[in-house]
Design an enzyme around this catalytic site. Sequence first.
Site, PDB file in Angstrom:
ATOM      1  N   MET A   1      37.314  37.489  36.864  1.00 36.22           N
ATOM      2  CA  MET A   1      37.446  36.154  37.454  1.00 36.22           C
ATOM      3  C   MET A   1      38.759  35.459  37.133  1.00 36.22           C
ATOM      4  SD  MET A   1      33.537  34.988  37.599  1.00 36.22           S
ATOM      5  CE  MET A   1      33.563  34.195  36.040  1.00 36.22           C
ATOM      6  N   GLY A   2      39.757  36.144  36.897  1.00 36.77           N
ATOM      7  CA  GLY A   2      41.138  35.575  36.807  1.00 36.77           C
ATOM      8  C   GLY A   2      41.180  34.559  35.464  1.00 36.77           C
TER       9      GLY A   2
ATOM     10  N   LEU B   1      43.567  35.188  33.277  1.00 37.34           N
ATOM     11  CA  LEU B   1      43.630  36.328  32.421  1.00 37.34           C
ATOM     12  C   LEU B   1      44.180  36.062  31.175  1.00 37.34           C
ATOM     13  CD1 LEU B   1      45.392  38.663  35.127  1.00 37.34           C
ATOM     14  CD2 LEU B   1      42.913  38.210  34.504  1.00 37.34           C
TER      15      LEU B   1
ATOM     16  N   HIS C   1      41.462  40.669  29.140  1.00 35.85           N
ATOM     17  CA  HIS C   1      41.650  41.353  30.279  1.00 35.85           C
ATOM     18  C   HIS C   1      42.457  42.210  30.281  1.00 35.85           C
ATOM     19  CE1 HIS C   1      39.975  37.199  31.900  1.00 35.85           C
ATOM     20  NE2 HIS C   1      39.156  37.889  32.283  1.00 35.85           N
TER      21      HIS C   1
ATOM     22  N   GLY D   1      34.431  44.651  29.604  1.00 34.14           N
ATOM     23  CA  GLY D   1      34.466  44.277  28.098  1.00 34.14           C
ATOM     24  C   GLY D   1      33.328  44.171  27.384  1.00 34.14           C
TER      25      GLY D   1
ATOM     26  N   ASP E   1      31.254  40.840  27.044  1.00 30.36           N
ATOM     27  CA  ASP E   1      29.786  40.442  27.771  1.00 30.36           C
ATOM     28  C   ASP E   1      29.002  41.717  27.784  1.00 30.36           C
ATOM     29  OD1 ASP E   1      30.789  38.128  29.614  1.00 30.36           O
ATOM     30  OD2 ASP E   1      32.205  39.224  29.267  1.00 30.36           O
TER      31      ASP E   1
ATOM     32  N   MET F   1      38.093  35.919  22.792  1.00 28.88           N
ATOM     33  CA  MET F   1      39.018  35.258  24.010  1.00 28.88           C
ATOM     34  C   MET F   1      38.159  35.134  25.323  1.00 28.88           C
ATOM     35  SD  MET F   1      42.567  36.658  23.575  1.00 28.88           S
ATOM     36  CE  MET F   1      43.580  36.587  22.213  1.00 28.88           C
TER      37      MET F   1
ATOM     38  N   SER G   1      38.124  32.850  29.471  1.00 29.41           N
ATOM     39  CA  SER G   1      38.592  31.838  30.122  1.00 29.41           C
ATOM     40  C   SER G   1      38.093  30.649  29.793  1.00 29.41           C
ATOM     41  CB  SER G   1      38.461  32.155  31.605  1.00 29.41           C
ATOM     42  OG  SER G   1      38.767  33.729  31.831  1.00 29.41           O
ATOM     43  N   ARG G   2      36.837  30.589  29.516  1.00 31.50           N
ATOM     44  CA  ARG G   2      35.894  29.111  29.249  1.00 31.50           C
ATOM     45  C   ARG G   2      36.677  28.698  27.884  1.00 31.50           C
ATOM     46  NH1 ARG G   2      31.543  32.126  31.985  1.00 31.50           N
ATOM     47  NH2 ARG G   2      31.068  30.782  33.951  1.00 31.50           N
TER      48      ARG G   2
END
Length: 281
Positions: free
Chosen positions: A30-31, A33, A37, A147, A150, A184, A186-187
């Site tokens: 979802m970018g 990065l 990622h 990954g 998740d 790590m 994005s959130r």
Amino acid sequence: MEIIREISILRARIKEARSQGKLVGFVPTMGCLHKGHLALLDKARAENGLTILSIFVNPLQFGIGEDYEEYPRHLESDAVQVKKAGGHIIFAPTVKEMYPQGHATYVDVERLTAVLCGASRPHHFRGVTTVVAKLFNIVNPDQAYFGQKDAQQALVIQRMVRDLNMNVLVHIIPTVREADGLAMSSRNSYLSPAERSAASILYKSLSQASEEIQGGQRDAAVIQAFIVEKISLELLANIDYVAVVDTEEIRPVKEISGRTLIALAVRFGKTRLIDNIIVEV
Ligand code: AMP
């Protein structure tokens, strides 16, 4: 490195690469990065002649009141990172390209999606499996990379691939962590400094639980309570779930034996973070 927004153009590029005998490696994201990622991208690069990373904030996997609108979008800086890492194509479709008017078909993996994150995010996994199935149909990759961070998503996608006989080899890559152990994500950018500092309790508690298990503890309820107690000491942490489950059906286990997933979701303010470890005894 090329950014492609249209399915037809992407398919043409893939066809060309295939005609040159190249394997196609695919990393859906979802970018926004980060190094997690990039670990997936590195592996894909090493194992395939053409590496495609998709960036698509998939509305279908966000519930009402979740962070779809706020989710960070940084295509330009993402592109710099993908280029630097040697990725060949970013596929960044619009919502309209992925879900044109009239879209009515969904992929739903049962049972495995009803628990853990699926219990607090009811339609989340249906959104994930639908978009990943669509992306697999568009890219037709030889290998795809996900990954371990998740963990439930990885199990659900592996089950979808198996159940629907999808012709793709799925690789699960270990979780990349910050120096203090925080996975790590994005959130993580949503966290205030105090929340960010408190969030290191997640991996700390999982690591300590792993030590307890290595020390001989096999009672899943004791391990679960051990983690809950550690996290509860952090005043900013609000536990969604802590679960000790098997890695096939994601069912709670009583006794820890063989491969066991210890997974958790915890809120810090409005930010919901997940983490997990797999223990093998
Ligand atoms: P996302 O952009 O959050 O949807 O993640 C895209 C892919 O990157 C998924 O397969 C994630 O499991 C994986 N991923 C996200 N964070 C990490 C991390 N810290 N370590 C390894 N993989 C990750």
